[in-house]
Each structure stands twice: as C-alpha cells, then as structure tokens.
Design a protein around this motif. Structure first.
Motif, short mmCIF file in Angstrom:
data_model
loop_
_atom_site.label_atom_id
_atom_site.label_comp_id
_atom_site.label_asym_id
_atom_site.label_seq_id
_atom_site.Cartn_x
_atom_site.Cartn_y
_atom_site.Cartn_z
N ARG A 1 0.83 -1.21 0.00
CA ARG A 1 0.00 0.00 0.00
C ARG A 1 0.87 1.26 0.00
N THR A 2 1.92 1.27 0.82
CA THR A 2 2.83 2.41 0.87
C THR A 2 3.52 2.60 -0.47
N THR B 1 1.02 3.97 -3.05
CA THR B 1 0.66 5.35 -2.74
C THR B 1 1.77 6.32 -3.16
N SER C 1 2.87 6.11 -7.54
CA SER C 1 1.89 6.18 -8.63
C SER C 1 2.41 7.11 -9.71
#
Length: 127
Positions: free
Chosen positions: A116-117, A120, A123
């Motif tokens: 997830r990190t 995030t 991107s």
C-alpha cells in the motif's frame, strides 16, 4: 617540493573535501524534517504503521523496488525488507534474527502495508 611529512595531511584534506562535495540524494537532518523524515540509515521514511502494537517505519531504498522495515524505539531496529514490490508477488526478507518470530507472525500485515505504501508513493499519475 613538499616535504613528506605534509603530503599525508594534504591528501587527506583533499579527500575529505571531495567527499563533502559529492551530492547525496538524502542527508540526515537534525532536528528531523516533519515533511520527509529520515531513518538512521539516511533513507526517507514514507510511512509509519502500528503492527501488533509496535510502530514500524517503511523507508524507501533509492533505486530499488523494495522498502526497508525498521522498528522505532526498539534495538536492534532493523527488521528487514519487502522486495519485489513492482510484481504480483512481493515477499518479506528478514535481516535481523532477533525479530524473526515476530516478523513471520506478522508477515501478511507487513507485506500489505508495504504494498500500500509503495503504490501510494510511486503512482505514475497517467491520465
């Protein structure tokens, strides 16, 4: 001609001057920068998550598709890394034997937060 007793000092002074002139991508700040904190290895901390009641920092390793995992306030602080973050199968690599049992018990959560990190913060913004 320079006497031999001065050459070592001059070479050392030039070497130190050259080392200080090298542009490093990240320099440690004191006091820590609130916008981009830096861990003890000089890597930027992208996120801090509490996993199993222990705060874990996720630091970016520049030029690699991995995040370095460290504890805050625990010695030894290094847990390891989550590698292959650009693939469908990221995996945990444990670097500190003292944390092996804890890391294996919390492996799914560590990998989930690392992915997830990574997503995030990396991107591409294609629109």
């Amino acid at each position: 001609m320079i006497p031999d007793r001065y050459t070592t000092r001059r070479i050392r002074a030039r070497y130190i001057k050259a080392l200080n002139a090298i542009p490093l991508p990240v320099r440690r700040t004191d006091p820590p920068d609130a916008a981009l904190p830096i861990d003890l290895a000089g890597l930027p901390v992208l996120a801090t998550e509490t996993i199993d009641e222990r705060p874990v920092q996720f630091s970016l390793v520049l030029g690699q598709t991995r995040l370095r995992l460290t504890f805050t306030g625990t010695r030894p602080s290094l847990i390891g890394s989550v590698v292959n973050l650009d693939t469908a199968n990221p995996r945990l690599v444990i670097a500190e034997p003292a944390h092996t049992e804890w890391a294996l018990a919390n492996e799914p959560a560590l990998i989930h937060h690392a992915v997830r990190t990574w997503q995030t913060n990396t991107s591409t913004g294609d629109r």
